[in-house]
Design a protein around this motif. Structure first.
Motif: not given
Length: 176
Positions: A47, A71, A87, A89
């Motif tokens: 991620t 992310d 999330r 991001q």
């Protein structure tokens, strides 16, 4: 005389404009929350990935100019299986020549029922080797419209073998 009359009229119109906008937005609110970024920096489904910098297979957090994109799932509890609320991001850029500062640009995109579709924009210089790092909340949308405040980040768990860490974030935001 006309100049003073114009100034008074302008100030009166400005006051009406400011008051009418304040009425539309409602009362200023404060929201504080503790969130946990579930950060996978390796393995089959990372991620967080490095997109520039040293290419020998190791992440180079301290190399000037290194850019990472992220992310991360954001949960309400330390455990990765706790309820996901957002999330995280965005990107990090190692922006100090000596590698001590990472510039953080993150959107918290909320997915839970209470704040779904709302965002918080987090940005600032993060002293990446400090235990607790503080950056600004510079804006927000939806339930956090016109948000401003601060967020702290603290890496509270790291497992290098699993390429996994948990970052606790305490966020305080003023919003309408």
């Amino acid at each position: 005389m006309a100049s003073s009359s114009f100034k008074l009229s302008f100030l009166l119109l400005l006051a009406i404009f400011i008051c009418s906008n304040a009425v539309e937005l409602g009362q200023l609110k404060e929201t504080s929350m503790t969130l946990y970024f579930q950060d996978w920096f390796g393995g089959p489904n990372p991620t967080l990935i490095q997109i520039t910098g040293r290419s020998d297979g190791f992440m180079s957090y301290e190399k000037f100019g290194t850019v990472f994109v992220t992310d991360d799932p954001v949960t309400i509890g330390f455990d990765g299986s706790s309820a996901q609320v957002a999330r995280a991001q965005g990107m990090y850029v190692t922006s100090a020549l000596d590698g001590s500062i990472s510039h953080v640009m993150i959107s918290l995109v909320f997915t839970n029922e209470e704040y779904k579709g709302s965002t918080l924009q987090i940005q600032g210089a993060s002293p990446q080797f400090e235990r607790v790092r503080e950056v600004a909340v510079v804006s927000g949308t939806g339930k956090f419209r016109l948000g401003r405040g601060h967020a702290t980040f603290e890496t509270i768990h790291i497992d290098v073998e699993k390429s996994y860490c948990v970052i606790q974030s305490n966020v305080t935001v003023l919003h309408y």
